[in-house]
Design a protein around this motif. Sequence first.
Motif, PDB file in Angstrom:
ATOM      1  N   GLY A  93     -17.315  31.272  38.600  1.00 27.76           N
ATOM      2  CA  GLY A  93     -17.312  32.097  39.799  1.00 27.76           C
ATOM      3  C   GLY A  93     -17.223  31.296  41.077  1.00 27.76           C
ATOM      4  N   GLY A  94     -16.523  30.157  41.020  1.00 21.89           N
ATOM      5  CA  GLY A  94     -16.370  29.313  42.197  1.00 21.89           C
ATOM      6  C   GLY A  94     -17.534  28.377  42.440  1.00 21.89           C
ATOM      7  N   GLU A  95     -18.565  28.437  41.595  1.00 22.31           N
ATOM      8  CA  GLU A  95     -19.723  27.565  41.741  1.00 22.31           C
ATOM      9  C   GLU A  95     -19.646  26.405  40.747  1.00 22.31           C
ATOM     10  N   SER A  96     -20.040  25.220  41.208  1.00 25.29           N
ATOM     11  CA  SER A  96     -20.166  24.079  40.323  1.00 25.29           C
ATOM     12  C   SER A  96     -21.508  24.182  39.601  1.00 25.29           C
ATOM     13  N   VAL A  97     -21.481  24.196  38.269  1.00 25.20           N
ATOM     14  CA  VAL A  97     -22.693  24.425  37.496  1.00 25.20           C
ATOM     15  C   VAL A  97     -22.825  23.381  36.402  1.00 25.20           C
ATOM     16  N   VAL A  98     -24.020  23.282  35.855  1.00 23.46           N
ATOM     17  CA  VAL A  98     -24.277  22.439  34.687  1.00 23.46           C
ATOM     18  C   VAL A  98     -24.303  23.353  33.463  1.00 23.46           C
ATOM     19  N   LEU A  99     -23.547  22.956  32.446  1.00 24.65           N
ATOM     20  CA  LEU A  99     -23.435  23.754  31.234  1.00 24.65           C
ATOM     21  C   LEU A  99     -24.365  23.189  30.165  1.00 24.65           C
ATOM     22  N   ALA A 100     -25.370  23.948  29.807  1.00 22.82           N
ATOM     23  CA  ALA A 100     -26.319  23.494  28.788  1.00 22.82           C
ATOM     24  C   ALA A 100     -25.632  23.410  27.435  1.00 22.82           C
ATOM     25  N   ASP A 101     -26.005  22.405  26.656  1.00 23.88           N
ATOM     26  CA  ASP A 101     -25.591  22.337  25.254  1.00 23.88           C
ATOM     27  C   ASP A 101     -26.595  23.200  24.497  1.00 23.88           C
ATOM     28  N   PHE A 152     -39.580  10.273  29.374  1.00 20.05           N
ATOM     29  CA  PHE A 152     -38.778  11.121  30.252  1.00 20.05           C
ATOM     30  C   PHE A 152     -37.462  11.452  29.564  1.00 20.05           C
ATOM     31  N   LEU A 153     -37.158  12.739  29.472  1.00 19.68           N
ATOM     32  CA  LEU A 153     -35.966  13.220  28.785  1.00 19.68           C
ATOM     33  C   LEU A 153     -35.218  14.199  29.694  1.00 19.68           C
ATOM     34  N   THR A 154     -33.995  14.525  29.322  1.00 20.60           N
ATOM     35  CA  THR A 154     -33.214  15.521  30.057  1.00 20.60           C
ATOM     36  C   THR A 154     -32.676  16.550  29.076  1.00 20.60           C
ATOM     37  N   CYS A 155     -32.741  17.805  29.450  1.00 20.67           N
ATOM     38  CA  CYS A 155     -32.223  18.881  28.604  1.00 20.67           C
ATOM     39  C   CYS A 155     -30.757  18.594  28.258  1.00 20.67           C
ATOM     40  N   PRO A 156     -30.377  18.641  26.981  1.00 19.70           N
ATOM     41  CA  PRO A 156     -28.989  18.350  26.598  1.00 19.70           C
ATOM     42  C   PRO A 156     -27.990  19.265  27.307  1.00 19.70           C
ATOM     43  N   THR A 157     -26.902  18.690  27.778  1.00 20.05           N
ATOM     44  CA  THR A 157     -25.867  19.458  28.471  1.00 20.05           C
ATOM     45  C   THR A 157     -24.486  19.061  27.955  1.00 20.05           C
ATOM     46  N   LYS A 158     -23.521  19.870  28.311  1.00 23.40           N
ATOM     47  CA  LYS A 158     -22.117  19.563  28.025  1.00 23.40           C
ATOM     48  C   LYS A 158     -21.394  19.118  29.289  1.00 23.40           C
ATOM     49  N   GLY A 159     -22.175  18.747  30.309  1.00 21.50           N
ATOM     50  CA  GLY A 159     -21.580  18.307  31.562  1.00 21.50           C
ATOM     51  C   GLY A 159     -21.504  19.435  32.564  1.00 21.50           C
ATOM     52  N   THR A 160     -20.600  19.320  33.489  1.00 22.10           N
ATOM     53  CA  THR A 160     -20.472  20.318  34.560  1.00 22.10           C
ATOM     54  C   THR A 160     -19.203  21.142  34.395  1.00 22.10           C
ATOM     55  N   GLY A 161     -19.180  22.282  35.083  1.00 27.59           N
ATOM     56  CA  GLY A 161     -18.024  23.164  35.069  1.00 27.59           C
ATOM     57  C   GLY A 161     -18.053  24.054  36.290  1.00 27.59           C
TER      58      GLY A 161
END
Length: 355
Positions: A323-331, A311-320
């Motif tokens: 446009g006022g939305e909380s999102v996950v930023l992909a690496d 089980f793995l997770t797509c690499p990310t740079k965390g959240t940000g």
Amino acid sequence: MRYRQEHAEPETQFIEAQPPSEPTQEAPPKRRRWKKAVLITLAVLVLLAGGGVLAGGLYYRSVNNGIERVDAFDGVPEAERPPVVEKAKGAMNIMILGSDSRDPESDSGSRTDTIILAHIPKDHSSAQLISIPRDTWVNVPKSAQGRGGRDAKINASFAWGGIPLMVQTVEKFTGVRVDHVTIVDFGGFKEIVDALGGIDVDVEKGFTTLYALNGSRTFAAGRQRMDGAAALDYARERHAFADGDFARIRHQQQVIKAILDKAASGGTLANPAKLNSFVKATADAVAVDKSLNLLDLATDLRELRSGNLTFLTCPTKGTGTIGGESVVLADKEKAAQVFEAVRSDNVPEILSAAQ
């Protein structure tokens, strides 16, 4: 579960399990047992992950014929899809979508809460299940209905164009061609876990749920036995953790692995009533695309064992915030390495790039 193409909340119907008409306590012959082990393993592999269903022994043909089917690739333009890499022919990529129609805070009638790309290499000896956080900010293609065509959270594509647009979005984001699709109602975890007599899970850190099914529930750190309700609360919770959805992804992966281990155990395989109960509970929680033959898949993956699932997770740079939305930023750089390895069926590279 009965998936509705118009994306309304799935209708979930649970069937009371009945033992086979002539149960026996004798262990099945070795040949039948390996078939059951493969089918049960795949039941949880396709169960999301996530989620799917296959039956064992006497059940597999009826389940394959009776499982709900959906038009997963209807209207997906072939010219815009990633090509199959020559050296990866024989490998398979299954997109597993999970929603939770009974979660009190879920909007799963229009969104999908869990997205997993399961890669099965051409030697069929292992599987790598890569979770893509539902809030990952991506470009969503325009649907046949004219919605989308802009950047958004990846799970918005399901609301705008159903499974076909989700296929397009995941393929565009990853560059990986999706061969098959399964859709799972994770609310069905409760019945599945109870059919197995509970599962054992290692709780990494003690916590108290904030949105449990029936009030709050406290989980102590360490290994513990969970019934269906506890396992569902454990897999749902995100508000109790600083890393929110990332913790929920880890817990869902733990629960899936625990279900797989318990389902593949001799106690389940040799007990006709327990096997029947598990198969029916799992079958009711899943739908698959029209071209997926579960029996053929089980035969192809007869060497797959729970220890070979990663089980793995797509690499990310965390959240940000966008446009006022909380999102996950992909690496994007690291993610590109992971999915290039998936495209080329390079399992060692998938594992190293995802670290």
